[in-house]
Design a protein around this motif. Sequence first.
Motif, short mmCIF file in Angstrom:
data_model
loop_
_atom_site.label_atom_id
_atom_site.label_comp_id
_atom_site.label_asym_id
_atom_site.label_seq_id
_atom_site.Cartn_x
_atom_site.Cartn_y
_atom_site.Cartn_z
N GLY A 42 0.80 -1.22 0.00
CA GLY A 42 0.00 0.00 0.00
C GLY A 42 0.83 1.27 0.00
N VAL A 43 2.14 1.14 -0.21
CA VAL A 43 3.04 2.29 -0.27
C VAL A 43 3.98 2.11 -1.46
CG1 VAL A 43 4.93 3.50 0.87
CG2 VAL A 43 2.98 2.71 2.21
N SER A 44 4.14 3.15 -2.26
CA SER A 44 5.14 3.12 -3.33
C SER A 44 6.45 3.58 -2.72
CB SER A 44 4.72 4.02 -4.50
OG SER A 44 5.71 3.96 -5.52
N GLY A 45 7.27 2.63 -2.34
CA GLY A 45 8.47 2.94 -1.57
C GLY A 45 9.74 2.98 -2.41
N TYR A 46 10.76 3.57 -1.82
CA TYR A 46 12.08 3.57 -2.41
C TYR A 46 13.11 3.55 -1.29
CZ TYR A 46 11.69 8.58 -1.41
OH TYR A 46 11.48 9.78 -0.79
N PRO A 47 14.25 2.88 -1.48
CA PRO A 47 15.29 2.84 -0.44
C PRO A 47 16.19 4.05 -0.52
CG PRO A 47 15.94 1.47 -2.29
CD PRO A 47 14.58 2.03 -2.63
N ALA B 225 9.42 5.67 -8.36
CA ALA B 225 8.41 5.42 -7.34
C ALA B 225 7.25 6.39 -7.46
CB ALA B 225 9.03 5.49 -5.95
N ALA B 226 7.53 7.64 -7.86
CA ALA B 226 6.47 8.64 -7.99
C ALA B 226 5.48 8.25 -9.08
CB ALA B 226 7.08 10.01 -8.29
N VAL B 227 5.97 7.76 -10.21
CA VAL B 227 5.06 7.33 -11.28
C VAL B 227 4.24 6.13 -10.81
CG1 VAL B 227 4.89 6.47 -13.64
CG2 VAL B 227 6.62 8.18 -13.07
N ILE B 228 4.90 5.18 -10.15
CA ILE B 228 4.19 4.01 -9.65
C ILE B 228 3.10 4.43 -8.66
CG2 ILE B 228 4.42 1.89 -8.28
CD1 ILE B 228 7.31 1.69 -9.44
#
Length: 293
Positions: free
Chosen positions: A183-188, A234-237
């Motif tokens: 439920g979160v479009s995450g990035y490391p 991640a922003a597009v996703i």
Amino acid sequence: MRVFVTGGTGLIGSAVVAELLGKGHSVLALARSDASAQAVEAAGAEPLRGGLADLDVLRAGAGRSDGVIHLAFSNDFSSPEALAHAVTEESAALAALGEALVGTDRPFVTVSGTPAVPGRASTEADPLPTDGPVGGRSRTVTEVLDLASRGVRSSAVRMPRTVHKDGAGGFAGMLTGIARTTGVSGYPGDGTQRWPAVHALDAAVLFRLALEQAPAGSAWHAVADEGDQVRDIAAVIGRRLNLPVEQVPAETYGPLGPIFATDQPSSGAHTRQALGWEPKHPGLLADLENIQP
């Protein structure tokens, strides 16, 4: 040319098979299941039943062909142990294929990843890293290229972290899958690290060119986008899935976490110039617009 292809039903492999057939080659493709065999036949190729662990089958496939393209990998990233097993299995398979081709001067195209070089985009001249969770793959690819001294026209196509088509595939595809689950479009990390990318149909053309033209012992970069920032991916996703975009721990991505967090832009300029390869399909950020909620 009759070409033996492993991994011929995957995202990249199916594109490679279609590219080869479209340019007049015939294809013998490894198929580990009835479904895979049916997919191979539907594509217009001949299936050879077996998996990467079936070394005698691999040797037979190589022996029946004028060249080999290797793409298969288990892609089980669920644990360090699973990833290590996949690397070991692939190493044995490549050794078997290579031995079957020694002294034939036939082309043997294998696959690896583009390396990361601090402070700049990596090039075809940079060595592959032999440490980390997939360092064993790099050592095996080096052994394949060394077959050039034993009468094999071996080459390696280095793939960027995301090979995409219709919004799916590669590391970006994994980010999408995890976003759907959590439920979160995450990035490391801080998200400024860059990942190179290529469309699967453009990559397929490069595999064919390497098969047809690449000198023995050469390495090539299938890089169309030199490096998109992961937070932009991640922003597009997040926008396509209507989910929040947030930084998440690298541990979220299991054994691939350190790789996900690494800045790894890459250049394919030499490949384009030397082999006449020119990517024509949409870049990663544009292709991710195909993601469906």
